[in-house]
Scaffold this motif. Structure first.
Motif, PDB file in Angstrom:
ATOM      1  N   VAL A   2       5.656  -7.344  11.133  1.00  0.00           N
ATOM      2  CA  VAL A   2       4.584  -7.937  10.351  1.00  0.00           C
ATOM      3  C   VAL A   2       4.980  -9.347   9.959  1.00  0.00           C
ATOM      4  CG1 VAL A   2       3.167  -7.730   8.282  1.00  0.00           C
ATOM      5  CG2 VAL A   2       3.914  -5.676   9.488  1.00  0.00           C
ATOM      6  N   ASP A   3       4.096 -10.299  10.207  1.00  0.00           N
ATOM      7  CA  ASP A   3       4.336 -11.680   9.828  1.00  0.00           C
ATOM      8  C   ASP A   3       4.420 -11.808   8.311  1.00  0.00           C
ATOM      9  OD1 ASP A   3       3.473 -14.579   9.164  1.00  0.00           O
ATOM     10  OD2 ASP A   3       3.875 -14.602  11.332  1.00  0.00           O
ATOM     11  N   ASN A   4       5.210 -12.810   7.863  1.00  0.00           N
ATOM     12  CA  ASN A   4       5.384 -13.013   6.425  1.00  0.00           C
ATOM     13  C   ASN A   4       4.064 -13.334   5.727  1.00  0.00           C
ATOM     14  OD1 ASN A   4       8.134 -12.539   6.493  1.00  0.00           O
ATOM     15  ND2 ASN A   4       8.641 -14.683   6.876  1.00  0.00           N
ATOM     16  N   ARG A   5       3.154 -14.007   6.416  1.00  0.00           N
ATOM     17  CA  ARG A   5       1.868 -14.324   5.806  1.00  0.00           C
ATOM     18  C   ARG A   5       1.081 -13.064   5.487  1.00  0.00           C
ATOM     19  NH1 ARG A   5      -0.865 -17.894  10.212  1.00  0.00           N
ATOM     20  NH2 ARG A   5       0.013 -16.168  11.422  1.00  0.00           N
ATOM     21  N   TYR A   6       1.092 -12.121   6.419  1.00  0.00           N
ATOM     22  CA  TYR A   6       0.355 -10.881   6.193  1.00  0.00           C
ATOM     23  C   TYR A   6       1.021 -10.040   5.104  1.00  0.00           C
ATOM     24  CZ  TYR A   6      -1.147 -12.392  10.829  1.00  0.00           C
ATOM     25  OH  TYR A   6      -1.603 -13.137  11.888  1.00  0.00           O
ATOM     26  N   THR A   8       2.736 -11.192   2.585  1.00  0.00           N
ATOM     27  CA  THR A   8       2.420 -11.839   1.305  1.00  0.00           C
ATOM     28  C   THR A   8       0.999 -11.523   0.861  1.00  0.00           C
ATOM     29  OG1 THR A   8       3.925 -13.650   1.862  1.00  0.00           O
ATOM     30  CG2 THR A   8       2.326 -14.048   0.104  1.00  0.00           C
ATOM     31  N   ALA A   9       0.060 -11.532   1.795  1.00  0.00           N
ATOM     32  CA  ALA A   9      -1.332 -11.195   1.467  1.00  0.00           C
ATOM     33  C   ALA A   9      -1.444  -9.760   0.964  1.00  0.00           C
ATOM     34  CB  ALA A   9      -2.219 -11.402   2.692  1.00  0.00           C
ATOM     35  N   LEU A  10      -0.684  -8.855   1.562  1.00  0.00           N
ATOM     36  CA  LEU A  10      -0.725  -7.458   1.129  1.00  0.00           C
ATOM     37  C   LEU A  10      -0.151  -7.304  -0.276  1.00  0.00           C
ATOM     38  CD1 LEU A  10       0.360  -5.540   4.371  1.00  0.00           C
ATOM     39  CD2 LEU A  10      -1.939  -5.882   3.455  1.00  0.00           C
ATOM     40  N   GLY A  13      -2.644  -8.883  -2.743  1.00  0.00           N
ATOM     41  CA  GLY A  13      -3.802  -7.998  -2.840  1.00  0.00           C
ATOM     42  C   GLY A  13      -3.510  -6.745  -3.647  1.00  0.00           C
ATOM     43  N   SER A  14      -2.315  -6.183  -3.483  1.00  0.00           N
ATOM     44  CA  SER A  14      -1.944  -4.988  -4.251  1.00  0.00           C
ATOM     45  C   SER A  14      -1.831  -5.291  -5.731  1.00  0.00           C
ATOM     46  CB  SER A  14      -0.614  -4.436  -3.718  1.00  0.00           C
ATOM     47  OG  SER A  14      -0.716  -4.090  -2.354  1.00  0.00           O
ATOM     48  N   VAL A  15      -1.248  -6.441  -6.073  1.00  0.00           N
ATOM     49  CA  VAL A  15      -1.138  -6.825  -7.484  1.00  0.00           C
ATOM     50  C   VAL A  15      -2.524  -7.038  -8.100  1.00  0.00           C
ATOM     51  CG1 VAL A  15      -0.295  -8.599  -9.072  1.00  0.00           C
ATOM     52  CG2 VAL A  15       1.160  -7.812  -7.195  1.00  0.00           C
ATOM     53  N   ALA A 225      -9.934  -7.347  -1.795  1.00  0.00           N
ATOM     54  CA  ALA A 225     -10.601  -6.922  -0.566  1.00  0.00           C
ATOM     55  C   ALA A 225     -10.548  -8.017   0.490  1.00  0.00           C
ATOM     56  CB  ALA A 225     -12.049  -6.549  -0.864  1.00  0.00           C
ATOM     57  N   ALA A 226     -10.768  -9.273   0.087  1.00  0.00           N
ATOM     58  CA  ALA A 226     -10.727 -10.384   1.041  1.00  0.00           C
ATOM     59  C   ALA A 226      -9.343 -10.539   1.646  1.00  0.00           C
ATOM     60  CB  ALA A 226     -11.154 -11.671   0.343  1.00  0.00           C
ATOM     61  N   LEU A 227      -8.300 -10.382   0.830  1.00  0.00           N
ATOM     62  CA  LEU A 227      -6.939 -10.504   1.349  1.00  0.00           C
ATOM     63  C   LEU A 227      -6.619  -9.382   2.329  1.00  0.00           C
ATOM     64  CD1 LEU A 227      -5.007 -11.548  -1.887  1.00  0.00           C
ATOM     65  CD2 LEU A 227      -5.393 -12.931   0.153  1.00  0.00           C
ATOM     66  N   PHE A 228      -7.002  -8.166   2.001  1.00  0.00           N
ATOM     67  CA  PHE A 228      -6.735  -7.040   2.894  1.00  0.00           C
ATOM     68  C   PHE A 228      -7.493  -7.188   4.212  1.00  0.00           C
ATOM     69  CE2 PHE A 228      -5.743  -4.562  -1.126  1.00  0.00           C
ATOM     70  CZ  PHE A 228      -4.381  -4.543  -0.891  1.00  0.00           C
ATOM     71  N   LEU A 229      -8.759  -7.577   4.117  1.00  0.00           N
ATOM     72  CA  LEU A 229      -9.553  -7.740   5.336  1.00  0.00           C
ATOM     73  C   LEU A 229      -9.017  -8.885   6.196  1.00  0.00           C
ATOM     74  CD1 LEU A 229     -13.153  -7.229   3.873  1.00  0.00           C
ATOM     75  CD2 LEU A 229     -11.839  -5.624   5.282  1.00  0.00           C
TER      76      LEU A 229
END
Length: 248
Positions: A2-6, A8-10, A13-15, A225-229
């Protein structure tokens, strides 16, 4: 991989999802969604006691009039008033106020509303009835969707798969819409109640901090939701390009 960008987004988004769930839980459990500011009036002890006793009865006309007169607050599960603290020894010239709250039971939440509040012989108001039911059901549905998305995310981590992230984003999107729908239903219901049972002159109504917490949780859920999508779609495109490059 998994790329670091993804990743970080996860994490972000979880927080955001956790913060939104906490804010919405606090908002749903507190009574400061809407509050009435009553002008100072002369309160006799007997009159206040009678109003306090009537406030416990589930009669929309009765408890709404009491909230108008005694600085009441209204929530999804609670209704409260501010009454003077009674002293057994002497009568205070300026008694301190205390909050008296009564909860709505589950049966009362599903009860019908009428065109004329307090008159059960009048026609049932279907709009107010379903607005009342939706305003307390939608936050529960929103929290359930967030909890379900958390379970899906945990399963995705255990299976080391990025595919369920798309479903997590969709669930958060639906949860955000449910949160917004709950706020809209509550405000519409209060506005209709003020039309059918108008408050006395001088009584002002303002939004409470509980409703603002629910409003804050809505954009947090939408951002999560936007970050996960975004993470799910971007990772899928990247994975497809890498697969095509390897095949070529």
């Amino acid at each position: 991989m998994v790329d670091n960008r993804y990743a970080t987004a996860l994490v972000i988004g979880s927080v955001l999802s956790l913060l939104a769930a906490v804010y919405l839980s606090v908002a749903a459990g507190t009574q400061h969604w809407y509050q009435f500011n009553s002008p100072p009036i002369k309160r006799e002890g007997r009159n206040v006691s009678e109003l306090k006793e009537d406030f416990g009865d589930f009669d929309e006309k009765s408890y709404s009039d009491t909230m108008y007169r005694l600085n009441g607050t209204l929530g999804l599960w609670w209704r409260c008033i501010r009454v003077p603290r009674l002293s057994l020894w002497y009568k205070e010239p300026d008694p301190k106020l205390e909050t008296h709250c009564v909860s709505f039971t589950l049966q009362q939440q599903f009860s019908s509303k009428y065109k004329h509040p307090g008159n059960h012989n009048s026609e049932e108001d279907l709009l107010r009835t379903y607005l009342w039911r939706c305003q307390f059901l939608l936050p529960l549905v929103s929290l359930a969707l967030v909890f379900l998305s958390g379970l899906v995310g945990v399963c995705a981590c255990l299976c080391r798969s990025f595919t369920p992230t798309l479903g997590v984003g969709v669930l958060h999107l639906l949860a955000g819409l449910c949160t917004l729908g709950a706020v809209c239903c509550f405000l519409a219901g209060v506005d209709l109640l003020r039309q059918f049972s108008p408050p006395p002159e001088g009584v002002d109504g303002t939004l409470g901090w509980s409703l603002y917490l629910a409003l804050i949780s809505f954009p947090l859920q939408m951002m999560a939701a936007a970050l996960f999508l975004w993470a799910a779609r971007s990772h899928r495109k990247n994975y497809t390009r890498m697969t095509a490059y390897r095949v070529a």
